[in-house]
Design an enzyme around this catalytic site. Structure first.
Site, mmCIF file in Angstrom:
data_model
loop_
_atom_site.group_PDB
_atom_site.id
_atom_site.type_symbol
_atom_site.label_atom_id
_atom_site.label_comp_id
_atom_site.label_asym_id
_atom_site.label_seq_id
_atom_site.Cartn_x
_atom_site.Cartn_y
_atom_site.Cartn_z
ATOM 1 N N GLY A 361 0.892 -1.321 0.126
ATOM 2 C CA GLY A 361 -0.025 -0.198 0.106
ATOM 3 C C GLY A 361 0.909 1.255 -0.083
ATOM 4 O O GLY A 361 0.311 2.088 0.277
ATOM 5 N N GLY A 363 2.283 2.348 -2.664
ATOM 6 C CA GLY A 363 2.248 2.656 -3.936
ATOM 7 C C GLY A 363 3.225 2.172 -5.028
ATOM 8 O O GLY A 363 3.412 2.914 -6.035
ATOM 9 N N SER A 681 16.923 -8.317 16.125
ATOM 10 C CA SER A 681 16.688 -7.064 16.766
ATOM 11 C C SER A 681 15.846 -7.066 17.975
ATOM 12 O O SER A 681 15.849 -6.042 18.399
ATOM 13 C CB SER A 681 16.086 -6.396 15.499
ATOM 14 O OG SER A 681 14.818 -6.408 15.393
ATOM 15 N N LYS A 724 10.319 1.416 11.922
ATOM 16 C CA LYS A 724 10.331 1.186 13.206
ATOM 17 C C LYS A 724 9.639 2.649 14.008
ATOM 18 O O LYS A 724 8.901 2.517 14.838
ATOM 19 C CB LYS A 724 11.439 0.584 13.799
ATOM 20 C CG LYS A 724 11.875 -0.819 13.543
ATOM 21 C CD LYS A 724 12.920 -1.469 14.075
ATOM 22 C CE LYS A 724 12.832 -2.851 13.496
ATOM 23 N NZ LYS A 724 14.163 -3.418 13.935
HETATM 24 P P1 ADP Z 1 1.564 -1.617 -3.394
HETATM 25 O O1 ADP Z 1 1.693 -2.025 -4.759
HETATM 26 O O2 ADP Z 1 2.585 -0.829 -2.930
HETATM 27 O O3 ADP Z 1 1.013 -2.664 -2.528
HETATM 28 P P2 ADP Z 1 -0.499 0.068 -4.434
HETATM 29 O O4 ADP Z 1 0.249 0.732 -5.517
HETATM 30 O O5 ADP Z 1 -1.532 -0.669 -4.561
HETATM 31 O O6 ADP Z 1 0.432 -0.211 -3.190
HETATM 32 O O7 ADP Z 1 -1.272 1.487 -3.871
HETATM 33 C C1 ADP Z 1 -2.420 1.379 -2.958
HETATM 34 C C2 ADP Z 1 -3.386 2.548 -3.323
HETATM 35 O O8 ADP Z 1 -2.696 3.739 -2.564
HETATM 36 C C3 ADP Z 1 -3.254 3.022 -4.863
HETATM 37 O O9 ADP Z 1 -4.691 3.390 -4.986
HETATM 38 C C4 ADP Z 1 -2.079 4.157 -4.831
HETATM 39 O O10 ADP Z 1 -2.698 5.011 -5.824
HETATM 40 C C5 ADP Z 1 -2.272 4.807 -3.495
HETATM 41 N N1 ADP Z 1 -1.022 5.548 -3.390
HETATM 42 C C6 ADP Z 1 -0.110 4.952 -2.563
HETATM 43 N N2 ADP Z 1 0.965 5.707 -2.473
HETATM 44 C C7 ADP Z 1 0.460 6.951 -2.941
HETATM 45 C C8 ADP Z 1 1.263 8.393 -3.053
HETATM 46 N N3 ADP Z 1 2.415 8.404 -2.819
HETATM 47 N N4 ADP Z 1 0.283 9.105 -3.957
HETATM 48 C C9 ADP Z 1 -0.894 8.867 -4.196
HETATM 49 N N5 ADP Z 1 -1.473 7.472 -4.085
HETATM 50 C C10 ADP Z 1 -0.637 6.744 -3.352
#
Ligand code: ADP
Length: 806
Positions: A361, A363, A681, A724
């Site tokens: 999550g 991005g 750790s 952390k």
């Molecule tokens: P991951 O692949 O790292 O698990 P995702 O790409 O699926 O995460 O991200 C989850 C959601 O959060 C998506 O809808 C993404 O657009 C949003 N998101 C995450 N980081 C950001 C960011 N820095 N700016 C805008 N939206 C983000």
């Protein structure tokens, strides 16, 4: 009367015949049209109605000369002459006897010949008799076989008793016989020879008949088979059409052929595919094999062998897109732009593959998508989580039932262009077993030296992946198989701070969810404070995935209110938030608890980001056993033992009775007992909790710590500092103990967080204890270990975990 003339020459008018022979004793009506012939007939009528009929050698000659006429003919009697309108006459002749033309006595106005009349012998020798029987037999068989001659004719033939006449009659009846053969029979005066000749002719005819029959049978069989198949095929087609299953078979293979032309296959693949189409055409459409071939052709023709999208690396635009679609993430964005810049300069980059590493999550996926957007390329994603079979990467051979190409080829088909951006998600979640190692197959995919001829077991022909831009993601970098990791350029994305989350929610998540739920800023009002409450009280994570889900929940509930007509617009406030999301899940920033004996707070870094974790220790009467529970991994157990040994060696200085290990057992438990934990750790945390339990000095509740411990009590550095600290901050911790060597990592911590945390750097366990437990008591205050009964562990922690280890 006839006999008088035998042996001598007699002159008679001659009528040349065309393609016709009149044998003696036969009555034949003929139409006579040629003027010369009519004159000959007229003359014959004046001379006892007798004349000679002989055949022209060539039927096409209209005005034959003497040399054009066979020299053996038949003397006939004219039975009747009838004039027919149009100048011709119809004459009925009766054959009398064979005659040899000696010479021509006159040629105009009609032929006149001197002939020698042949007297047919009538006496039958035994040989003749036998020949007669044989010929009759043959003729009988011939009639049966031929079906062209009416069987009544046999009766007429059988009744003939004169041997010469028998031969003549049979030959006259053979309608298919060549006229030259008939003439040759006419010319054979000798009875035996004539009968033998007829027998030969019949044998020949029988052979022809037999041959005809055989050919007939074969042709008929062939016809029947083709007709039968044609009929059945038509039936199948009709049935299929009725069921709406398939168009005409022809159109299917034609379709495949034109698809093959269009797909731009490499020559070798094209040839193979065309061969398969030929094979398909010959198969019955419903055969199992046909299904396999059809499937294969579908795959081959739908792969982007040649198709590419226009590649535009416009760095300014790329930067804009990355910036617009993501908040923060400065470092990863810079790294990506640098990467794209190099790619722009180097036409075919053999450089490393990008790997985005970080908790869920944050991005990673959406960054990769943005890269595709920025390059104007197609984007595909496959998840490698749980892939443990090489065939999932490379496909199964076509001989397997239900075989399919591997995920790479599947992804390429989905992308439809061979220069797509291909995201390999969760590359760290792959494992290997007896079915082969998917990582080694993946190596071939990612290796620029090899991937221009990637071979999939199903497709069988090499496929060029060298134009694909591969990006991988991983939650935990150290789980990536080493050889793969070596080929990748790692970009770490750590979790977000609270402020960053609120910004992301405000700028990206909320507008997106609003739009998805058909609402606008006017119909749904969510203030920044509300977003912060959601972050604090409804989520506890490194990324923003749950945050997005909770915002979606709010939107859904609000949409329902509006749709039901309860309100026209919804305003969510901190006060009414619980109406949308229920009671708060987490208590944010609340001081965790009172200072306690035997409980220390550690900080851990897991796949989902950082977290704080209490460690409990209790002292029981026993014999110095060390019990470890809570699904601790090997490294963590050893780390606990190292700490234990350190305490034993320093008991006196720590104010613990030196023989404590002969009287008591020590039980270390790490709650959330079902979740596996691993790593060194937590070393200093476990040691702190043990010292606290043994000395009865409470651990400060405001303190959280992390660090590896050595036997000598040295504190060694650990990883995941940012994660952390963010987690500790979320949990309301104010004092942090970190190994001294981790000082450099503090640069990454956002200033506002750092300000709120009191960070202590320790090199030795003594400092840790001083910070966590306060100053040590004076030596003479050394206490007996507190009575074990008072700190018996809760019953549920006793049942969990693995057997005790010393
Ligand atoms: P991951 O692949 O790292 O698990 P995702 O790409 O699926 O995460 O991200 C989850 C959601 O959060 C998506 O809808 C993404 O657009 C949003 N998101 C995450 N980081 C950001 C960011 N820095 N700016 C805008 N939206 C983000």
């Amino acid at each position: 009367m006839a006999n008088d003339r035998k042996g001598t020459l007699q002159e008679l008018p001659l009528l040349p015949l065309r393609g016709q022979i009149v044998f003696p004793t036969m009555i034949v009506p003929l139409e006579v049209g040629r003027e010369k012939s009519i004159k000959a007939v007229d003359q014959a009528m004046l001379e006892e109605r007798r004349m000679v009929l002989a055949m022209q050698k060539d039927t096409k000659v209209d005005d034959p000369g003497t040399g054009d006429i066979y020299s053996v003919g038949t003397i006939v009697e004219i039975k009747q002459v009838v004039k027919v309108p149009g100048g011709t006459i119809k004459v009925v002749f009766e054959g009398v006897s064979r005659a040899r033309i000696d010479h021509y006595a006159g040629e105009e106005p009609f032929f006149r010949v001197a002939v020698e009349e042949y007297d047919e012998e009538q006496a039958k020798s035994a040989e003749v008799e036998a020949l007669m029987r044989m010929v009759v037999n043959q003729y009988e068989r011939y009639i049966k076989a031929s079906k062209k001659v009416p069987p009544e004719q046999l009766v007429t033939v059988v009744q003939v008793e004169e041997p010469g006449r028998l031969a003549d009659t049979i030959v006259a009846h053979l309608t298919t016989l060549k006229i030259e053969d008939k003439q040759s029979v006419l010319e054979t005066f000798d009875l035996v020879k004539r009968l033998e000749r007829v027998s030969d002719i019949l044998t020949g005819e029988m052979e022809v008949l037999e041959l005809e029959r055989k050919i007939n049978v074969r042709v008929r069989k062939q016809m029947e088979k083709t007709q039968r198949e044609y009929y059945l095929r038509e039936q199948i087609k009709a049935i299929q059409k009725e069921l709406g299953e398939r168009d005409e078979k022809g159109t299917e293979s034609e379709e495949f052929r034109s698809k093959i032309e269009e797909a731009g296959l490499p020559d070798e693949v094209k040839e193979k595919a065309l061969r398969e189409v030929d094979r398909l055409e010959k198969m019955p459409p419903m055969a199992a094999e046909a299904v396999v071939v059809r499937n294969y052709l579908e795959w081959v023709t739908n792969l982007p062998w040649a198709k590419m999208s226009d590649d535009t690396i416009d760095l300014k635009k790329a930067e804009e897109i990355l910036e617009n679609e993501h908040y923060g993430l400065k470092k990863p964005k810079d790294r990506i732009l640098e990467y794209l810049a190099v790619r722009k300069l180097v036409e075919k980059m053999k450089g490393p593959i990008l790997c985005l590493g970080g908790p869920p999550g944050v991005g990673k996926t959406s960054l990769a998508k943005s890269v595709a957007n920025a390059l104007g390329r197609k984007f595909v994603r496959i998840s490698l989580g749980g892939v443990r079979d090489e065939a999932e990467i490379r496909g199964h051979r076509r001989t397997y039932v239900g075989a399919m190409p591997g995920r790479i080829i599947q992804g390429m088909r989905q992308a439809g262009t061979r220069n797509c951006v291909f995201l390999l998600d969760e590359i760290d979640k792959m494992s290997s077993d007896f079915r082969g190692d998917p990582a080694s197959a993946l190596l071939e995919v990612l290796d620029p030296e090899q991937n221009s001829t990637f071979s999939d077991h199903y497709i069988e022909s090499p496929f060029d992946l060298s134009n694909v831009l591969f990006i991988t993601t991983a939650n935990v970098v150290w789980n990536i198989p080493r050889p793969l990791l070596d080929r990748m350029e790692l970009i770490n994305i750590s979790g977000y701070t609270e402020d960053e989350k609120v910004e992301i929610a405000k700028r990206h998540l909320l507008p997106k969810q609003r739009k998805d739920h058909g609402m606008t800023e006017d119909t749904l009002e969510v203030s920044e404070n509300v977003l912060r409450s959601i972050v604090r009280e409804y989520t506890r994570e490194a990324g923003v995935r749950n945050l997005e889900r909770q915002i979606a929940n709010v939107c859904r509930k609000a949409a329902r209110e509006i749709a039901r007509g309860d309100a026209t617009n919804v305003r969510v406030t901190v006060q009414n938030l619980h109406n949308y999301l229920g009671a708060a899940r987490f208590q944010w920033g609340k001081k965790a608890k009172e200072d306690e004996v035997g409980v220390a707070t550690g900080m851990v870094y897991t796949e989902v980001g950082g977290d704080v974790m209490p460690i409990e220790v209790t002292v029981l009467k026993g014999k110095g056993n060390l019990l470890l529970t809570g699904k601790l991994g090997e490294v963590m157990r050893e780390s606990a033992q190292a700490g234990f040994s350190y305490i034993r060696s320093r008991a006196k200085e720590l104010g613990i009775a030196e023989d404590f290990h002969t009287k008591y057992d020590i039980h270390i438990h790490v709650p959330e007992g079902a979740v596996p934990k691993e790593g060194p750790s937590a070393g200093i945390t476990m040691a702190t909790a043990v010292v606290s339990a043994l000395t009865g000095r409470p651990v400060k509740a405001s303190v959280a710590m992390t660090g590896e411990i050595t036997l000598r009590g040295r504190v060694l550095p650990i990883g995941g500092v940012k994660e952390k600290l963010l987690a500790a901050h979320r949990a309301g911790i104010t004092d942090i103990i970190l190994p001294k060597e981790n000082e450099k990592d503090l640069e990454d911590i956002p200033g506002n967080i750092r300000k709120k945390l009191d960070i202590h750097l320790a090199e030795h366990m003594d400092e840790v204890l001083r910070l966590a437990l306060g100053e040590a008591p004076l030596k003479d205050e050394v206490q007996e270990v507190p009575p074990p009964a008072a700190t018996l562990p809760a019953p549920e922690t006793q049942v969990q975990g693995t057997p005790p280890v010393v």
